[in-house]
Design an enzyme around this catalytic site. Sequence first.
Site, PDB file in Angstrom:
ATOM      1  N   TYR A   1     -79.413  11.614  11.424  1.00  0.00           N
ATOM      2  CA  TYR A   1     -79.030  10.404  12.158  1.00  0.00           C
ATOM      3  C   TYR A   1     -80.139   9.828  13.034  1.00  0.00           C
ATOM      4  O   TYR A   1     -79.950   8.762  13.634  1.00  0.00           O
ATOM      5  CB  TYR A   1     -77.775  10.691  12.995  1.00  0.00           C
ATOM      6  CG  TYR A   1     -76.583  11.050  12.119  1.00  0.00           C
ATOM      7  CD1 TYR A   1     -75.993  10.092  11.303  1.00  0.00           C
ATOM      8  CD2 TYR A   1     -76.079  12.347  12.093  1.00  0.00           C
ATOM      9  CE1 TYR A   1     -74.924  10.415  10.480  1.00  0.00           C
ATOM     10  CE2 TYR A   1     -75.000  12.688  11.278  1.00  0.00           C
ATOM     11  CZ  TYR A   1     -74.433  11.718  10.471  1.00  0.00           C
ATOM     12  OH  TYR A   1     -73.382  12.035   9.653  1.00  0.00           O
TER      13      TYR A   1
ATOM     14  N   ASN B   1     -70.296   0.437  12.642  1.00  0.00           N
ATOM     15  CA  ASN B   1     -70.503   1.725  11.989  1.00  0.00           C
ATOM     16  C   ASN B   1     -69.262   2.535  12.305  1.00  0.00           C
ATOM     17  O   ASN B   1     -69.146   3.108  13.386  1.00  0.00           O
ATOM     18  CB  ASN B   1     -71.756   2.429  12.521  1.00  0.00           C
ATOM     19  CG  ASN B   1     -71.991   3.754  11.805  1.00  0.00           C
ATOM     20  OD1 ASN B   1     -71.100   4.246  11.099  1.00  0.00           O
ATOM     21  ND2 ASN B   1     -73.161   4.331  11.992  1.00  0.00           N
TER      22      ASN B   1
ATOM     23  N   ARG C   1     -75.196  11.528  -0.077  1.00  0.00           N
ATOM     24  CA  ARG C   1     -74.632  12.681   0.631  1.00  0.00           C
ATOM     25  C   ARG C   1     -73.363  13.167  -0.077  1.00  0.00           C
ATOM     26  O   ARG C   1     -73.187  12.916  -1.264  1.00  0.00           O
ATOM     27  CB  ARG C   1     -74.393  12.294   2.109  1.00  0.00           C
ATOM     28  CG  ARG C   1     -75.710  11.893   2.807  1.00  0.00           C
ATOM     29  CD  ARG C   1     -75.485  11.553   4.266  1.00  0.00           C
ATOM     30  NE  ARG C   1     -75.007  12.702   5.011  1.00  0.00           N
ATOM     31  CZ  ARG C   1     -74.457  12.634   6.227  1.00  0.00           C
ATOM     32  NH1 ARG C   1     -74.337  11.456   6.822  1.00  0.00           N
ATOM     33  NH2 ARG C   1     -74.047  13.713   6.838  1.00  0.00           N
TER      34      ARG C   1
ATOM     35  N   PRO D   1     -66.663   7.467  15.849  1.00  0.00           N
ATOM     36  CA  PRO D   1     -66.692   8.794  16.464  1.00  0.00           C
ATOM     37  C   PRO D   1     -68.013   9.532  16.266  1.00  0.00           C
ATOM     38  O   PRO D   1     -68.641   9.428  15.219  1.00  0.00           O
ATOM     39  CB  PRO D   1     -65.547   9.543  15.770  1.00  0.00           C
ATOM     40  CG  PRO D   1     -65.271   8.782  14.523  1.00  0.00           C
ATOM     41  CD  PRO D   1     -65.618   7.357  14.831  1.00  0.00           C
ATOM     42  N   ASN D   2     -68.369  10.254  17.300  1.00  0.00           N
ATOM     43  CA  ASN D   2     -69.549  11.126  17.334  1.00  0.00           C
ATOM     44  C   ASN D   2     -70.871  10.372  17.484  1.00  0.00           C
ATOM     45  O   ASN D   2     -71.911  10.995  17.685  1.00  0.00           O
ATOM     46  CB  ASN D   2     -69.614  12.069  16.112  1.00  0.00           C
ATOM     47  CG  ASN D   2     -68.416  12.987  16.060  1.00  0.00           C
ATOM     48  OD1 ASN D   2     -68.141  13.674  17.034  1.00  0.00           O
ATOM     49  ND2 ASN D   2     -67.670  12.967  14.978  1.00  0.00           N
TER      50      ASN D   2
ATOM     51  N   ALA E   1     -67.158   8.504  10.711  1.00  0.00           N
ATOM     52  CA  ALA E   1     -66.252   9.229   9.805  1.00  0.00           C
ATOM     53  C   ALA E   1     -65.016   8.409   9.438  1.00  0.00           C
ATOM     54  O   ALA E   1     -64.439   8.593   8.350  1.00  0.00           O
ATOM     55  CB  ALA E   1     -65.835  10.545  10.447  1.00  0.00           C
TER      56      ALA E   1
ATOM     57  N   ARG F   1     -77.502  14.784  17.877  1.00  0.00           N
ATOM     58  CA  ARG F   1     -76.646  15.180  16.764  1.00  0.00           C
ATOM     59  C   ARG F   1     -77.423  15.109  15.450  1.00  0.00           C
ATOM     60  O   ARG F   1     -77.823  14.025  15.026  1.00  0.00           O
ATOM     61  CB  ARG F   1     -75.470  14.201  16.689  1.00  0.00           C
ATOM     62  CG  ARG F   1     -74.596  14.383  15.479  1.00  0.00           C
ATOM     63  CD  ARG F   1     -73.704  13.168  15.264  1.00  0.00           C
ATOM     64  NE  ARG F   1     -72.800  13.376  14.168  1.00  0.00           N
ATOM     65  CZ  ARG F   1     -72.250  12.409  13.459  1.00  0.00           C
ATOM     66  NH1 ARG F   1     -72.500  11.131  13.759  1.00  0.00           N
ATOM     67  NH2 ARG F   1     -71.451  12.691  12.466  1.00  0.00           N
TER      68      ARG F   1
ATOM     69  N   GLU G   1     -71.190  -3.867   7.765  1.00  0.00           N
ATOM     70  CA  GLU G   1     -70.999  -2.415   7.880  1.00  0.00           C
ATOM     71  C   GLU G   1     -72.373  -1.731   7.861  1.00  0.00           C
ATOM     72  O   GLU G   1     -73.207  -2.040   7.014  1.00  0.00           O
ATOM     73  CB  GLU G   1     -70.157  -1.936   6.690  1.00  0.00           C
ATOM     74  CG  GLU G   1     -69.924  -0.439   6.640  1.00  0.00           C
ATOM     75  CD  GLU G   1     -69.135  -0.026   5.386  1.00  0.00           C
ATOM     76  OE1 GLU G   1     -68.644  -0.917   4.652  1.00  0.00           O
ATOM     77  OE2 GLU G   1     -69.035   1.183   5.135  1.00  0.00           O
TER      78      GLU G   1
ATOM     79  N   HIS H   1     -74.514   2.068   8.210  1.00  0.00           N
ATOM     80  CA  HIS H   1     -74.596   3.531   8.318  1.00  0.00           C
ATOM     81  C   HIS H   1     -76.046   3.901   8.530  1.00  0.00           C
ATOM     82  O   HIS H   1     -76.929   3.382   7.837  1.00  0.00           O
ATOM     83  CB  HIS H   1     -74.061   4.211   7.058  1.00  0.00           C
ATOM     84  CG  HIS H   1     -72.638   3.852   6.799  1.00  0.00           C
ATOM     85  ND1 HIS H   1     -71.610   4.363   7.538  1.00  0.00           N
ATOM     86  CD2 HIS H   1     -72.089   2.969   5.936  1.00  0.00           C
ATOM     87  CE1 HIS H   1     -70.477   3.823   7.136  1.00  0.00           C
ATOM     88  NE2 HIS H   1     -70.734   2.966   6.168  1.00  0.00           N
TER      89      HIS H   1
HETATM   90  C1  DHK Z   1     -72.033   8.371  10.552  1.00  0.00           C
HETATM   91  C2  DHK Z   1     -71.124   9.370  10.543  1.00  0.00           C
HETATM   92  O1  DHK Z   1     -70.727   9.932  11.681  1.00  0.00           O
HETATM   93  C3  DHK Z   1     -70.590   9.926   9.294  1.00  0.00           C
HETATM   94  O2  DHK Z   1     -69.266  10.402   9.434  1.00  0.00           O
HETATM   95  C4  DHK Z   1     -70.669   8.932   8.146  1.00  0.00           C
HETATM   96  C5  DHK Z   1     -72.412   7.624   9.336  1.00  0.00           C
HETATM   97  C6  DHK Z   1     -72.069   8.351   8.055  1.00  0.00           C
HETATM   98  C7  DHK Z   1     -73.855   7.144   9.404  1.00  0.00           C
HETATM   99  O3  DHK Z   1     -74.659   7.450   8.525  1.00  0.00           O
HETATM  100  O4  DHK Z   1     -74.178   6.416  10.348  1.00  0.00           O
HETATM  101  O5  DHK Z   1     -70.307   9.565   6.947  1.00  0.00           O
END
Ligand code: DHK
Length: 150
Positions: free
Chosen positions: A26, A77, A110, A13-14, A80, A21, A101, A103
Amino acid sequence: MTETGRLLIVHGPNLNLLGTREPEIYGAETLEDINELCRSTAAERGFAVDTVQSNHEGELVDAIQAARGAQEGIVINPAAYTHTSVAIADALKAVDLPVIEVHLSNVHAREAFRQHSFVSPLASAVIAGAGSNGYRFAVEHLISLLEQQD
Ligand code: DHK
């Protein structure tokens, strides 16, 4: 083994908002930039990638379930859902494919709630904090693992 090796890249998500964002966390690259990086990295090693992004846990579970027989390994990835989703972890266990995995951010530097992952115990490798390069490393490592299996 599929005819051309295929990998599944799963974005939680996101991550559809990448580029706009919180770019200080990110990065400036879009999801399509990252997908293209995965495609070109895999292509150099003779693999193809399929990509999926969803903001819905069940859709991610469906995509992971469908990987069995269609792809040879998964880069994920879970965003959340990393920190909350038993369902995604169970789906990854069920398909029994190698999992990397990723991130973008260093989740360990964090908030405390980002430091637990339901996915890490079943991942062959975990890459955090390398930004979009993390996906390149993940694809390369996954292909190396698959080549060792052959
Ligand atoms: C991406 C997210 O959206 C967060 O909820 C994770 C992850 C970290 C990233 O660092 O890619 O906590």
